[in-house]
Design a protein around this motif. Structure first.
Motif, PDB file in Angstrom:
ATOM      1  N   ALA A  99       9.775  20.313 -28.559  1.00  0.00           N
ATOM      2  CA  ALA A  99       9.124  21.292 -30.055  1.00  0.00           C
ATOM      3  C   ALA A  99       9.665  20.178 -30.618  1.00  0.00           C
ATOM      4  O   ALA A  99       8.350  20.584 -31.750  1.00  0.00           O
ATOM      5  CB  ALA A  99       9.344  22.186 -30.166  1.00  0.00           C
ATOM      6  N   ARG A 102       5.326  19.174 -31.748  1.00  0.00           N
ATOM      7  CA  ARG A 102       4.083  19.951 -31.511  1.00  0.00           C
ATOM      8  C   ARG A 102       3.518  19.749 -32.714  1.00  0.00           C
ATOM      9  O   ARG A 102       1.923  19.729 -32.841  1.00  0.00           O
ATOM     10  CB  ARG A 102       4.344  20.865 -31.241  1.00  0.00           C
ATOM     11  N   THR A 147       2.540  20.813 -25.314  1.00  0.00           N
ATOM     12  CA  THR A 147       2.292  22.593 -26.000  1.00  0.00           C
ATOM     13  C   THR A 147       3.609  23.572 -25.915  1.00  0.00           C
ATOM     14  O   THR A 147       4.556  23.707 -24.866  1.00  0.00           O
ATOM     15  CB  THR A 147       1.213  23.482 -26.218  1.00  0.00           C
ATOM     16  N   GLY A 148       3.933  24.676 -26.355  1.00  0.00           N
ATOM     17  CA  GLY A 148       4.917  25.529 -26.337  1.00  0.00           C
ATOM     18  C   GLY A 148       4.250  26.606 -24.927  1.00  0.00           C
ATOM     19  O   GLY A 148       3.444  27.062 -24.625  1.00  0.00           O
ATOM     20  N   ALA A 151       2.589  29.421 -26.855  1.00  0.00           N
ATOM     21  CA  ALA A 151       1.305  28.579 -27.560  1.00  0.00           C
ATOM     22  C   ALA A 151       0.571  28.350 -26.881  1.00  0.00           C
ATOM     23  O   ALA A 151      -0.982  28.761 -26.495  1.00  0.00           O
ATOM     24  CB  ALA A 151       1.899  27.743 -28.341  1.00  0.00           C
ATOM     25  N   HIS A 211       6.698  29.344 -32.110  1.00  0.00           N
ATOM     26  CA  HIS A 211       5.380  29.355 -32.011  1.00  0.00           C
ATOM     27  C   HIS A 211       4.376  29.494 -32.977  1.00  0.00           C
ATOM     28  O   HIS A 211       3.125  29.072 -32.284  1.00  0.00           O
ATOM     29  CB  HIS A 211       5.580  29.670 -30.348  1.00  0.00           C
ATOM     30  N   GLU A 214       2.492  26.555 -34.430  1.00  0.00           N
ATOM     31  CA  GLU A 214       1.350  26.461 -33.615  1.00  0.00           C
ATOM     32  C   GLU A 214       0.558  26.830 -33.693  1.00  0.00           C
ATOM     33  O   GLU A 214      -1.439  26.034 -33.860  1.00  0.00           O
ATOM     34  CB  GLU A 214       1.813  25.879 -31.925  1.00  0.00           C
TER      35      GLU A 214
END
Length: 342
Positions: A99, A102, A147-148, A151, A211, A214
């Motif tokens: 993470a 991001r 990305t997550g 997410a 998340h 994001e």
């Protein structure tokens, strides 16, 4: 030309998934594998399902000769990644699965991860790795931030609708279920079989899941105004898979048309016929994401359902898709594996 690849953190689930995918890649060779706690061991001993592959043993990161490496995947925990990547050669291409890069703003990272970012210059350079929407930036990037997995799933369902202005931005509810591998491989009491099986539970309830940072960043940027979704994740007793059920105010037919048009030429995003909802079992072990739209019984409301494999399209598959672009390779290389069913 064969590209030499290093995987940092290869003893975790996402690292093993990268090995599985790259094993059949026509233009990549795994030249270095790190695993700090497993250093000195073979991948076969750590992951017996990979014993048929000719792989280097796991070593410490400092033992890898990065002068011979074309691209490194960093599959390490957040906070660890930023420290490690800061010490890598400045010309080395990196795809980070943590993470750490991001979120574009240092203040946002501190808000959601509870500590100041220690590599803010790198944070400014990083390109957000949602491939289908940042493809051009990814091609020229030195550092891409994966990305997550949650997410990514939510964004595939919602980005085309926000861009088209066809849903109420103040009434978005996302109910998401995720398999246990999304929590990583380290030992945790709440993830023991006796603790987790035969039930599932909500967690990070009330808007505290990381998340969400994001979602806030990407949806607000896309809309040109503040967008905050209601989001509750649930842990289910399954190894893999994410299923997001998203409730919106908007016309179902228009929503289905927007998703179909946006993803018409995308190799990994499949929009189901109107009225059908996807299942995680139909994307297991693959880089595909299936999306369905269903008309709610109330007029003017619709339900979007998105399914993907959290370890593949949600993480390692996405990372390989981005690496292909960064290295000038065919974007789909190594990723057209059919889902594993049943």
């Amino acid at each position: 030309m064969t590209q030499n690849i290093a995987i940092l953190g290869a003893s975790g689930y996402t690292g093993a998934e990268l090995v599985r995918l790259i094993a059949t890649h026509p233009s990549m060779r795994i030249a270095g594998l790190s695993g700090e706690r497993k250093a000195g061991q073979s991948m076969a001993s750590v992951f017996p399902h990979l014993r048929h592959l000719d792989l280097p043993d796991l070593v410490r990161i400092e033992e890898i000769d990065f002068s011979t490496i074309d691209l490194a995947f960093c599959a390490l925990p957040h906070a660890t990644s930023q420290a490690v990547i800061s010490k890598l050669p400045g010309d080395l291409k990196v795809v980070d699965l943590s993470a750490d890069f991001r979120l574009r703003e240092a203040a946002d990272y501190e808000k959601w991860y509870g500590k100041p970012h220690a590599a803010t210059e790198l944070q400014k350079q990083a390109v957000y790795g949602l491939t289908e929407f940042y493809r051009d930036e990814i091609r020229g990037a030195r550092l891409v931030a994966g990305t997550g997995c949650n997410a990514a799933t939510g964004q595939y369902a919602l980005r085309p609708l926000i861009a088209a202005g066809i849903i109420d931005l103040d009434e978005i509810i996302m109910d998401l279920k995720c398999g246990v591998s999304g929590a990583g491989r380290s030992l945790k009491e709440n993830l023991l079989h006796a603790e987790l099986s035969e039930g599932y539970h909500a967690y990070a309830v009330g808007g505290i899941h990381r998340h969400l940072g994001e979602f806030d960043q990407e949806f607000s940027k896309l809309a040109g105004r503040k967008v905050e979704v209601q989001f509750t994740p649930h842990l289910i007793p399954a190894n893999r898979g994410i299923l997001a059920t998203v409730y919106v105010r908007g016309e179902a037919e228009a929503i289905h048309a927007a998703l179909s048009e946006t993803y018409a030429d995308e190799p990994f995003l499949q929009v189901l016929p109107m009225g059908e909802a996807p299942s995680t079992r139909h994307v297991r072990g693959s880089n595909f994401c299936h999306l369905g739209v269903v008309q709610d019984r109330r007029e003017g409301r619709a339900i979007i359902v998105a399914a993907l494999d959290n370890l593949t399209k949600g993480s390692s598959g996405q990372a390989l898709q981005n690496a292909n672009l960064m290295l000038g390779l065919e974007e789909t290389a190594g990723l057209m594996l059919a889902p594993c069913f049943p």
